[in-house]
Design a protein around this motif. Structure first.
Motif, PDB file in Angstrom:
ATOM      1  N   LYS A 193       0.823  -1.206   0.000  1.00 31.50           N
ATOM      2  CA  LYS A 193       0.000   0.000   0.000  1.00 31.50           C
ATOM      3  C   LYS A 193       0.859   1.259   0.000  1.00 31.50           C
ATOM      4  O   LYS A 193       0.601   2.205  -0.758  1.00 31.50           O
ATOM      5  CB  LYS A 193      -0.925  -0.003   1.219  1.00 31.50           C
ATOM      6  CG  LYS A 193      -1.828   1.214   1.306  1.00 31.50           C
ATOM      7  CD  LYS A 193      -2.693   1.166   2.560  1.00 31.50           C
ATOM      8  CE  LYS A 193      -3.559   2.422   2.664  1.00 31.50           C
ATOM      9  NZ  LYS A 193      -4.397   2.404   3.891  1.00 31.50           N
ATOM     10  N   ASP A 194       1.900   1.280   0.828  1.00 29.04           N
ATOM     11  CA  ASP A 194       2.793   2.434   0.883  1.00 29.04           C
ATOM     12  C   ASP A 194       3.551   2.607  -0.432  1.00 29.04           C
ATOM     13  O   ASP A 194       3.757   3.729  -0.908  1.00 29.04           O
ATOM     14  CB  ASP A 194       3.783   2.286   2.041  1.00 29.04           C
ATOM     15  CG  ASP A 194       3.101   2.334   3.400  1.00 29.04           C
ATOM     16  OD1 ASP A 194       1.963   2.819   3.483  1.00 29.04           O
ATOM     17  OD2 ASP A 194       3.712   1.860   4.388  1.00 29.04           O
ATOM     18  N   PHE A 195       3.974   1.500  -1.008  1.00 28.03           N
ATOM     19  CA  PHE A 195       4.722   1.557  -2.258  1.00 28.03           C
ATOM     20  C   PHE A 195       3.866   2.111  -3.398  1.00 28.03           C
ATOM     21  O   PHE A 195       4.353   2.855  -4.259  1.00 28.03           O
ATOM     22  CB  PHE A 195       5.239   0.166  -2.615  1.00 28.03           C
ATOM     23  CG  PHE A 195       5.927   0.096  -3.945  1.00 28.03           C
ATOM     24  CD1 PHE A 195       7.155   0.702  -4.148  1.00 28.03           C
ATOM     25  CD2 PHE A 195       5.343  -0.582  -5.012  1.00 28.03           C
ATOM     26  CE1 PHE A 195       7.792   0.648  -5.382  1.00 28.03           C
ATOM     27  CE2 PHE A 195       5.970  -0.649  -6.243  1.00 28.03           C
ATOM     28  CZ  PHE A 195       7.197  -0.034  -6.429  1.00 28.03           C
ATOM     29  N   LEU A 196       2.586   1.755  -3.412  1.00 27.83           N
ATOM     30  CA  LEU A 196       1.700   2.181  -4.493  1.00 27.83           C
ATOM     31  C   LEU A 196       1.071   3.550  -4.256  1.00 27.83           C
ATOM     32  O   LEU A 196       0.320   4.030  -5.103  1.00 27.83           O
ATOM     33  CB  LEU A 196       0.590   1.140  -4.693  1.00 27.83           C
ATOM     34  CG  LEU A 196       1.027  -0.214  -5.253  1.00 27.83           C
ATOM     35  CD1 LEU A 196      -0.148  -1.168  -5.308  1.00 27.83           C
ATOM     36  CD2 LEU A 196       1.648  -0.052  -6.643  1.00 27.83           C
ATOM     37  N   GLY A 197       1.377   4.192  -3.131  1.00 27.94           N
ATOM     38  CA  GLY A 197       0.810   5.501  -2.839  1.00 27.94           C
ATOM     39  C   GLY A 197       0.994   6.513  -3.961  1.00 27.94           C
ATOM     40  O   GLY A 197       0.034   7.161  -4.386  1.00 27.94           O
ATOM     41  N   PRO A 198       2.222   6.691  -4.498  1.00 25.26           N
ATOM     42  CA  PRO A 198       2.425   7.676  -5.576  1.00 25.26           C
ATOM     43  C   PRO A 198       1.740   7.295  -6.890  1.00 25.26           C
ATOM     44  O   PRO A 198       1.654   8.124  -7.799  1.00 25.26           O
ATOM     45  CB  PRO A 198       3.950   7.689  -5.750  1.00 25.26           C
ATOM     46  CG  PRO A 198       4.497   7.146  -4.474  1.00 25.26           C
ATOM     47  CD  PRO A 198       3.490   6.136  -4.021  1.00 25.26           C
ATOM     48  N   TYR A 199       1.272   6.047  -7.013  1.00 28.21           N
ATOM     49  CA  TYR A 199       0.619   5.591  -8.242  1.00 28.21           C
ATOM     50  C   TYR A 199      -0.896   5.800  -8.211  1.00 28.21           C
ATOM     51  O   TYR A 199      -1.602   5.334  -9.113  1.00 28.21           O
ATOM     52  CB  TYR A 199       0.916   4.111  -8.479  1.00 28.21           C
ATOM     53  CG  TYR A 199       2.347   3.828  -8.872  1.00 28.21           C
ATOM     54  CD1 TYR A 199       2.730   3.801 -10.204  1.00 28.21           C
ATOM     55  CD2 TYR A 199       3.316   3.584  -7.901  1.00 28.21           C
ATOM     56  CE1 TYR A 199       4.041   3.534 -10.573  1.00 28.21           C
ATOM     57  CE2 TYR A 199       4.634   3.318  -8.257  1.00 28.21           C
ATOM     58  CZ  TYR A 199       4.994   3.299  -9.592  1.00 28.21           C
ATOM     59  OH  TYR A 199       6.289   3.032  -9.953  1.00 28.21           O
ATOM     60  N   ASN A 200      -1.391   6.469  -7.205  1.00 27.87           N
ATOM     61  CA  ASN A 200      -2.817   6.741  -7.096  1.00 27.87           C
ATOM     62  C   ASN A 200      -3.363   7.316  -8.407  1.00 27.87           C
ATOM     63  O   ASN A 200      -2.763   8.226  -8.989  1.00 27.87           O
ATOM     64  CB  ASN A 200      -3.051   7.718  -5.940  1.00 27.87           C
ATOM     65  CG  ASN A 200      -4.505   8.112  -5.801  1.00 27.87           C
ATOM     66  OD1 ASN A 200      -4.940   9.084  -6.414  1.00 27.87           O
ATOM     67  ND2 ASN A 200      -5.241   7.370  -4.996  1.00 27.87           N
ATOM     68  N   ASP A 201      -4.491   6.811  -8.871  1.00 28.07           N
ATOM     69  CA  ASP A 201      -5.033   7.202 -10.170  1.00 28.07           C
ATOM     70  C   ASP A 201      -5.252   8.701 -10.276  1.00 28.07           C
ATOM     71  O   ASP A 201      -4.869   9.338 -11.273  1.00 28.07           O
ATOM     72  CB  ASP A 201      -6.358   6.475 -10.418  1.00 28.07           C
ATOM     73  CG  ASP A 201      -6.156   5.005 -10.757  1.00 28.07           C
ATOM     74  OD1 ASP A 201      -5.095   4.454 -10.384  1.00 28.07           O
ATOM     75  OD2 ASP A 201      -7.045   4.410 -11.381  1.00 28.07           O
ATOM     76  N   THR A 202      -5.860   9.291  -9.259  1.00 28.70           N
ATOM     77  CA  THR A 202      -6.146  10.718  -9.290  1.00 28.70           C
ATOM     78  C   THR A 202      -4.868  11.537  -9.355  1.00 28.70           C
ATOM     79  O   THR A 202      -4.762  12.505 -10.121  1.00 28.70           O
ATOM     80  CB  THR A 202      -6.956  11.130  -8.048  1.00 28.70           C
ATOM     81  OG1 THR A 202      -8.147  10.337  -7.980  1.00 28.70           O
ATOM     82  CG2 THR A 202      -7.316  12.598  -8.095  1.00 28.70           C
ATOM     83  N   LEU A 203      -3.880  11.138  -8.575  1.00 26.88           N
ATOM     84  CA  LEU A 203      -2.606  11.848  -8.555  1.00 26.88           C
ATOM     85  C   LEU A 203      -1.900  11.754  -9.894  1.00 26.88           C
ATOM     86  O   LEU A 203      -1.380  12.747 -10.418  1.00 26.88           O
ATOM     87  CB  LEU A 203      -1.718  11.285  -7.439  1.00 26.88           C
ATOM     88  CG  LEU A 203      -0.342  11.920  -7.258  1.00 26.88           C
ATOM     89  CD1 LEU A 203      -0.474  13.390  -6.895  1.00 26.88           C
ATOM     90  CD2 LEU A 203       0.451  11.182  -6.191  1.00 26.88           C
TER      91      LEU A 203
END
Length: 292
Positions: free
Chosen positions: A114-124
């Protein structure tokens, strides 16, 4: 018979030191006249000014000849390294061992993803890349710096592209059972074009080295486990500050003893994977085990 040296008192020693600091007979301060102190001070000031100027000139020439967007020498990076998440290491090997009946155990794995994928958030990602349209299946070649701030465009990689391993529908990433997900990332190399410019994208191929009977199957996300060509080449952190590595997720279906040793390799014509001195070049080997 040798004459014994006269023992000097503390007062005499202080008097001698005082005459060294200022000698009224010769008009010297600490052994030199004021004029000589001026001369020697001017000498050292001139010396250090010249040395500082030479050092500054050397740094200027060095920085002037360096490209701020790419290193001059990349001969030690012929192939990219490959990493896997969750990145849980022991003393020697990479082991993803968790207990399905112990929430604290499998939560540690899911939290790492979850932490690793944080910057990959769709909206971001969509917000950062609204002005540039990428063409899937084609290299994102850019000869000029057309993006804002004298940078180059980057293609977005959305968390949702990882499907069942995105954590959007299943926040546990399968670690509360026997279908865990891992995420494979290929490290960045500036100006690297996988497959030497052919139209075939690199893809992840995972094989079971030990415990074949404990792996019923694997599912790859995005489809076929490919790294789309639109994410290449990478032009460097300064040229592409919003660049995010493309990812491939693998969902394992564990059965039996639910333990296996896996090798995941990035397959491309110009990505080596048999380097004895660099075990992470082109591939990553890890153990995955679900206990209960």
């Amino acid at each position: 018979m040798a004459t014994l040296k006269e023992k000097r008192t503390c007062g005499q020693r202080c008097e001698d030191f005082g005459r060294f600091v200022w000698n009224p007979d010769h008009g010297t301060f600490m052994g030199r006249t004021p004029v000589r102190w001026v001369y020697i001070s001017l000498y050292y000031v001139a010396f250090y000014v010249v040395m500082t100027a030479l050092f500054a000139l050397a740094i200027y020439v060095l920085m002037y000849t360096l490209d701020p967007y790419a290193p001059d020498y990349q001969d030690r990076l012929p192939s990219p390294g490959v990493m896997v998440w969750p990145d849980v290491y022991n003393e020697e090997d990479l082991e993803l061992v968790y207990n399905t009946s112990e929430k604290r155990s499998w939560t540690r794995m899911s939290r790492c993803l979850k932490d690793f994928l944080g910057p990959y958030n769709d909206t971001l990602q969509e917000h950062c890349h609204t002005m540039h349209k990428c063409t899937p299946g084609h290299y994102n070649l850019q000869a000029s710096f057309d993006a804002p701030g004298h940078t180059k465009w980057s293609c977005p990689f959305l968390q949702s592209m990882l499907g069942e391993c995105s954590g959007l529908d299943d926040p546990s990433f399968g670690y509360n059972g026997t279908n865990p997900c891992v995420i494979i990332k290929m490290n960045r190399i500036i100006n690297f074009l996988p497959n030497n410019g052919t139209d075939t994208p690199p893809y992840v191929n995972c094989t079971t080295l030990e415990g074949h009977e404990n792996v019923a199957g694997m599912t790859f996300f995005p489809i076929n486990g490919t790294f789309d060509l639109s994410y290449f080449p990478y032009y460097g952190k300064k040229a592409q500050p919003s660049y995010m590595n493309p990812l491939v997720a693998v969902k394992f279906h564990l059965v039996g003893q639910r333990s296996a040793k896996i090798q995941c390799r990035v397959v491309a014509r110009n990505i080596a994977y048999q380097n004895f001195y660099d075990p992470y070049e082109g591939k990553v080997v890890f153990k995955i085990e679900a206990t209960s």
